[in-house]
Scaffold this motif. Structure first.
Motif, PDB file in Angstrom:
ATOM      1  N   ILE A 100       0.855  -1.194   0.000  1.00 47.67           N
ATOM      2  CA  ILE A 100       0.000   0.000   0.000  1.00 47.67           C
ATOM      3  C   ILE A 100       0.884   1.234   0.000  1.00 47.67           C
ATOM      4  CG2 ILE A 100      -1.571   1.400   1.394  1.00 47.67           C
ATOM      5  CD1 ILE A 100      -3.060  -1.096   2.169  1.00 47.67           C
ATOM      6  N   HIS A 101       0.541   2.166  -0.862  1.00 49.51           N
ATOM      7  CA  HIS A 101       1.217   3.460  -0.945  1.00 49.51           C
ATOM      8  C   HIS A 101       0.266   4.526  -0.395  1.00 49.51           C
ATOM      9  CE1 HIS A 101       2.344   6.958  -3.902  1.00 49.51           C
ATOM     10  NE2 HIS A 101       2.697   7.246  -2.655  1.00 49.51           N
ATOM     11  N   ALA A 102       0.673   5.149   0.715  1.00 50.56           N
ATOM     12  CA  ALA A 102      -0.108   6.224   1.329  1.00 50.56           C
ATOM     13  C   ALA A 102       0.784   7.455   1.468  1.00 50.56           C
ATOM     14  CB  ALA A 102      -0.641   5.793   2.695  1.00 50.56           C
ATOM     15  N   ALA A 103       0.164   8.588   1.719  1.00 50.53           N
ATOM     16  CA  ALA A 103       0.909   9.834   1.930  1.00 50.53           C
ATOM     17  C   ALA A 103      -0.011  10.854   2.576  1.00 50.53           C
ATOM     18  CB  ALA A 103       1.449  10.378   0.601  1.00 50.53           C
ATOM     19  N   ASP A 104       0.592  11.879   3.145  1.00 51.41           N
ATOM     20  CA  ASP A 104      -0.166  13.042   3.630  1.00 51.41           C
ATOM     21  C   ASP A 104      -1.293  12.653   4.588  1.00 51.41           C
ATOM     22  OD1 ASP A 104       1.081  15.309   1.929  1.00 51.41           O
ATOM     23  OD2 ASP A 104       0.644  13.726   0.484  1.00 51.41           O
ATOM     24  N   ILE A 105      -0.886  11.966   5.642  1.00 54.36           N
ATOM     25  CA  ILE A 105      -1.840  11.562   6.679  1.00 54.36           C
ATOM     26  C   ILE A 105      -2.264  12.758   7.523  1.00 54.36           C
ATOM     27  CG2 ILE A 105      -2.129  10.119   8.742  1.00 54.36           C
ATOM     28  CD1 ILE A 105      -0.157   8.138   7.382  1.00 54.36           C
ATOM     29  N   HIS A 106      -1.312  13.662   7.803  1.00 51.26           N
ATOM     30  CA  HIS A 106      -1.576  14.893   8.570  1.00 51.26           C
ATOM     31  C   HIS A 106      -2.309  14.565   9.873  1.00 51.26           C
ATOM     32  CE1 HIS A 106      -0.138  17.781   5.576  1.00 51.26           C
ATOM     33  NE2 HIS A 106      -0.612  16.941   4.667  1.00 51.26           N
ATOM     34  N   LEU A 107      -1.736  13.668  10.616  1.00 52.56           N
ATOM     35  CA  LEU A 107      -2.361  13.193  11.852  1.00 52.56           C
ATOM     36  C   LEU A 107      -2.636  14.353  12.808  1.00 52.56           C
ATOM     37  CD1 LEU A 107      -3.263  10.545  13.157  1.00 52.56           C
ATOM     38  CD2 LEU A 107      -0.992  10.380  14.196  1.00 52.56           C
ATOM     39  N   ASP A 108      -3.863  14.396  13.310  1.00 49.37           N
ATOM     40  CA  ASP A 108      -4.343  15.431  14.237  1.00 49.37           C
ATOM     41  C   ASP A 108      -4.327  16.823  13.623  1.00 49.37           C
ATOM     42  OD1 ASP A 108      -4.933  13.553  16.121  1.00 49.37           O
ATOM     43  OD2 ASP A 108      -3.182  13.919  17.381  1.00 49.37           O
ATOM     44  N   SER A 109      -4.502  16.884  12.319  1.00 51.30           N
ATOM     45  CA  SER A 109      -4.615  18.184  11.653  1.00 51.30           C
ATOM     46  C   SER A 109      -5.860  18.907  12.158  1.00 51.30           C
ATOM     47  CB  SER A 109      -4.713  18.007  10.140  1.00 51.30           C
ATOM     48  OG  SER A 109      -5.019  19.218   9.509  1.00 51.30           O
ATOM     49  N   PRO A 110      -5.736  20.200  12.492  1.00 51.68           N
ATOM     50  CA  PRO A 110      -6.925  20.967  12.910  1.00 51.68           C
ATOM     51  C   PRO A 110      -7.749  21.329  11.672  1.00 51.68           C
ATOM     52  CG  PRO A 110      -4.993  22.389  12.889  1.00 51.68           C
ATOM     53  CD  PRO A 110      -4.507  20.998  12.536  1.00 51.68           C
ATOM     54  N   LEU A 111      -8.843  20.620  11.468  1.00 52.29           N
ATOM     55  CA  LEU A 111      -9.642  20.832  10.261  1.00 52.29           C
ATOM     56  C   LEU A 111     -10.229  22.242  10.268  1.00 52.29           C
ATOM     57  CD1 LEU A 111     -11.494  17.424   9.956  1.00 52.29           C
ATOM     58  CD2 LEU A 111      -9.236  18.071   9.154  1.00 52.29           C
ATOM     59  N   VAL A 165       2.811   7.815  -9.001  1.00 50.96           N
ATOM     60  CA  VAL A 165       1.482   7.971  -8.400  1.00 50.96           C
ATOM     61  C   VAL A 165       1.509   8.936  -7.219  1.00 50.96           C
ATOM     62  CG1 VAL A 165      -0.415   6.787  -7.207  1.00 50.96           C
ATOM     63  CG2 VAL A 165       0.776   5.650  -9.098  1.00 50.96           C
ATOM     64  N   PHE A 166       0.552   9.851  -7.203  1.00 43.67           N
ATOM     65  CA  PHE A 166       0.147  10.572  -5.989  1.00 43.67           C
ATOM     66  C   PHE A 166      -1.110   9.868  -5.488  1.00 43.67           C
ATOM     67  CE2 PHE A 166       2.201  14.402  -7.982  1.00 43.67           C
ATOM     68  CZ  PHE A 166       3.082  14.718  -6.943  1.00 43.67           C
ATOM     69  N   PRO A 167      -1.107   9.300  -4.285  1.00 39.42           N
ATOM     70  CA  PRO A 167      -2.324   8.642  -3.806  1.00 39.42           C
ATOM     71  C   PRO A 167      -3.347   9.625  -3.257  1.00 39.42           C
ATOM     72  CG  PRO A 167      -0.616   8.472  -2.146  1.00 39.42           C
ATOM     73  CD  PRO A 167       0.022   9.141  -3.341  1.00 39.42           C
ATOM     74  N   GLY A 168      -2.933  10.912  -3.106  1.00 41.57           N
ATOM     75  CA  GLY A 168      -3.793  11.884  -2.441  1.00 41.57           C
ATOM     76  C   GLY A 168      -3.674  11.744  -0.935  1.00 41.57           C
ATOM     77  N   ASN A 169      -4.269  12.688  -0.217  1.00 42.86           N
ATOM     78  CA  ASN A 169      -4.191  12.570   1.240  1.00 42.86           C
ATOM     79  C   ASN A 169      -5.188  11.547   1.763  1.00 42.86           C
ATOM     80  OD1 ASN A 169      -6.173  14.436   0.477  1.00 42.86           O
ATOM     81  ND2 ASN A 169      -6.051  15.566   2.388  1.00 42.86           N
ATOM     82  N   LEU A 170      -4.926  11.103   2.969  1.00 43.68           N
ATOM     83  CA  LEU A 170      -5.720  10.017   3.553  1.00 43.68           C
ATOM     84  C   LEU A 170      -7.094  10.494   4.005  1.00 43.68           C
ATOM     85  CD1 LEU A 170      -5.057   7.004   4.060  1.00 43.68           C
ATOM     86  CD2 LEU A 170      -4.457   7.622   6.403  1.00 43.68           C
ATOM     87  N   GLN A 171      -7.178  11.782   4.359  1.00 42.43           N
ATOM     88  CA  GLN A 171      -8.414  12.339   4.894  1.00 42.43           C
ATOM     89  C   GLN A 171      -8.516  13.802   4.475  1.00 42.43           C
ATOM     90  OE1 GLN A 171     -11.223  11.352   6.816  1.00 42.43           O
ATOM     91  NE2 GLN A 171     -11.771  13.436   6.236  1.00 42.43           N
ATOM     92  N   GLY A 172      -9.628  14.186   3.844  1.00 41.72           N
ATOM     93  CA  GLY A 172      -9.848  15.587   3.524  1.00 41.72           C
ATOM     94  C   GLY A 172      -9.848  16.434   4.780  1.00 41.72           C
ATOM     95  N   ARG A 173      -9.320  17.668   4.657  1.00 35.87           N
ATOM     96  CA  ARG A 173      -9.170  18.526   5.841  1.00 35.87           C
ATOM     97  C   ARG A 173     -10.001  19.796   5.784  1.00 35.87           C
ATOM     98  NH1 ARG A 173      -3.420  20.217   6.475  1.00 35.87           N
ATOM     99  NH2 ARG A 173      -3.629  20.585   4.245  1.00 35.87           N
ATOM    100  N   HIS A 174     -10.534  20.151   4.631  1.00 38.00           N
ATOM    101  CA  HIS A 174     -11.364  21.352   4.497  1.00 38.00           C
ATOM    102  C   HIS A 174     -12.153  21.268   3.197  1.00 38.00           C
ATOM    103  CE1 HIS A 174      -8.211  22.673   1.758  1.00 38.00           C
ATOM    104  NE2 HIS A 174      -7.326  22.531   2.718  1.00 38.00           N
ATOM    105  N   ALA A 175     -12.955  22.299   2.937  1.00 37.39           N
ATOM    106  CA  ALA A 175     -13.917  22.245   1.835  1.00 37.39           C
ATOM    107  C   ALA A 175     -13.284  22.270   0.457  1.00 37.39           C
ATOM    108  CB  ALA A 175     -14.913  23.404   1.967  1.00 37.39           C
ATOM    109  N   ARG A 176     -11.972  22.497   0.379  1.00 40.55           N
ATOM    110  CA  ARG A 176     -11.313  22.419  -0.931  1.00 40.55           C
ATOM    111  C   ARG A 176     -10.721  21.031  -1.181  1.00 40.55           C
ATOM    112  NH1 ARG A 176      -9.769  27.177   1.110  1.00 40.55           N
ATOM    113  NH2 ARG A 176      -7.663  26.452   1.619  1.00 40.55           N
ATOM    114  N   GLU A 177     -10.830  20.153  -0.203  1.00 37.87           N
ATOM    115  CA  GLU A 177     -10.360  18.773  -0.351  1.00 37.87           C
ATOM    116  C   GLU A 177     -11.570  17.848  -0.304  1.00 37.87           C
ATOM    117  OE1 GLU A 177      -5.873  19.435   1.496  1.00 37.87           O
ATOM    118  OE2 GLU A 177      -7.293  18.192   2.612  1.00 37.87           O
ATOM    119  N   THR A 178     -12.223  17.758  -1.447  1.00 33.32           N
ATOM    120  CA  THR A 178     -13.513  17.082  -1.499  1.00 33.32           C
ATOM    121  C   THR A 178     -13.393  15.672  -2.087  1.00 33.32           C
ATOM    122  OG1 THR A 178     -13.938  18.015  -3.693  1.00 33.32           O
ATOM    123  CG2 THR A 178     -14.706  19.281  -1.800  1.00 33.32           C
ATOM    124  N   GLY A 179     -14.460  14.918  -1.921  1.00 34.31           N
ATOM    125  CA  GLY A 179     -14.541  13.601  -2.528  1.00 34.31           C
ATOM    126  C   GLY A 179     -13.807  12.529  -1.752  1.00 34.31           C
TER     127      GLY A 179
END
Length: 420
Positions: free
Chosen positions: A6-17, A208-222
């Motif tokens: 599995i290729h993951a990236a940009d988890i941003h753990l505990d990011s303040p949404l 490949v960019f897998p994208g971030n694991l979790q969207g953090r705001h309204a510009r990171e949709t889907g």
């Protein structure tokens, strides 16, 4: 030989949404979303029985507020350790060595690449060579890709790099490089991070960019998640996008162009919100609504902005207790001239009702019949007392009436002060 990783990236753990800080109890679900997404990643790796996981930067979002952030990551890596799943990671611009002041010892299954030079680590039984370099500082302007070594012969070669490539909208330039710079190394797979939108940049080689694991705001949709890679006999057999996010952000437009009543707007909003909730597939949803169009409701939306926001949230609660209206943006414009005045005063609807009245049309038909009797025979071809002509004449009468009414109102509105 076949294996998966599995290729993951940009988890941003505990990011303040952003955008949800004062939105009540449900906002807490979103604040915990990055942790739940990491749990989902670990469970996906266990379920797929992958050989290893690569994380291409930004495990964290910056310095830890306290040790709880680090402890959570260690706990999840421990789950993989107990399943004999190795993890290879690099530091990105958000978790560069200079930013993280605290540290914890990671489980022995986790290998963190050097931040000073490119390092190569091999998995001998799988004949896999991984090449990577983390970053000591947040801002990296040089082309780091050119420092990566050539592919190791007889191995499946993977490069881990946190980069903006030649640039992507919404992302700062970071370790910039080109596809050709990556191709030079001769690797089979480039596991990239930094760009938060999933993208298969190239298939030869696979980048490949897998994208971030979790969207953090309204510009990171889907949907957000990671990429599952299957390798057979040293060649990539398949790439599968894994959806692992724990909460979803979406933005939806509502066109209010033809609307004259707030009730019509709310009815369309009800439909749009319900559809967006369905697309979130059971995840909590933070929804941004954008109202667009040249509309008679523009003034109402401007004056009653708070009322509109609260009405939209009420509709969201109706759709589901896990739907939050993140923001309502009014991008409508006012109707101009006669069209706006007609819509505001309701003449369009009133006169349309008159035109549709059977008695009114019958009167028009009777008038046409009387004219036919009085018209010379040679001119009767110009008249036809059937329903279609009556309907056309009714429409024309409505148009003339509307123009006359609005012209009169316009004269009143433009009348000099002394004339009143």
């Amino acid at each position: 030989m076949s294996f998966r990783f599995i290729h993951a990236a940009d988890i941003h753990l505990d990011s303040p949404l952003r955008g949800l800080a004062r939105r009540g109890e449900l906002a807490g679900v979103f604040l915990e979303a990055s942790r739940k997404a990491l749990e989902n990643l670990v469970q996906a790796a266990i379920d797929a029985k992958v050989a290893f996981v690569v994380i291409a930067g930004d495990v964290y979002d910056g310095d830890w507020k306290d040790y709880a952030t680090g402890q959570f990551f260690v706990r999840e890596m421990g789950r993989l350790h107990r399943e004999s799943i190795r993890v290879f990671l690099i530091r990105g611009n958000h978790d560069a060595e200079s930013l993280i002041s605290k540290s914890l010892t990671l489980p022995p299954n986790v290998f963190s690449f050097s931040v000073r030079a490119v390092q190569t680590e091999t998995i001998e039984d799988l004949r896999v060579a991984l090449h990577g370099r983390g970053f000591a500082n947040r801002h990296v302007a040089e082309n780091v890709a050119l420092t990566y070594p050539a592919a190791k012969p007889g191995f499946f070669n993977i490069g881990l790099l946190h980069t903006s490539l030649t640039g992507r909208d919404g992302h700062d330039a970071y370790a910039p490089c080109s596809i050709e710079d990556l191709r030079i190394a001769g690797y089979d797979y480039w596991a990239l991070g930094h760009i938060h939108k999933r993208e298969i940049v190239s298939e030869d080689p696979t980048i490949v960019f897998p994208g971030n694991l979790q969207g953090r705001h309204a510009r990171e949709t889907g949907p957000k998640g990671a990429t599952l890679v299957t390798v057979t006999d040293g060649r990539i057999e398949s790439l599968e996008a894994l959806t692992l996010d724990a909460a979803r952000f979406e933005t939806v437009e509502i066109d209010a162009s033809d609307m004259t009543e707030p009730a019509t707007l709310l009815a369309e909003a009800r439909r749009v919100i319900a559809a967006a909730r369905d697309s979130a597939e059971g995840r909590p949803l933070a929804l941004r609504l954008t109202l667009i169009g040249e509309t008679a409701l523009h003034d109402y939306l401007s004056v009653q902005a708070e009322q509109v926001r609260e009405e939209m949230q009420a509709l969201a609660w109706e759709a589901g207790s896990d739907v939050l209206i993140e923001k309502v943006r009014d991008k409508t414009t006012a109707k101009t001239g006669a069209a706006r005045l007609s819509a505001l005063l309701g003449f369009d609807a009133i006169l349309a009702d008159i035109a549709a009245d059977p008695a009114f049309r019958a009167e028009i038909a009777k008038t046409l019949g009387d004219l036919r009797v009085r018209t010379p025979v040679e001119a009767q071809a110009l008249l036809d007392a059937d329903g279609s002509d009556a309907e056309a004449l009714a429409g024309s009468a409505i148009e003339l009436a509307t123009e006359a009414i609005l012209a009169g109102l316009g004269h009143v509105g433009n009348e000099p002060e002394g004339a009143r």
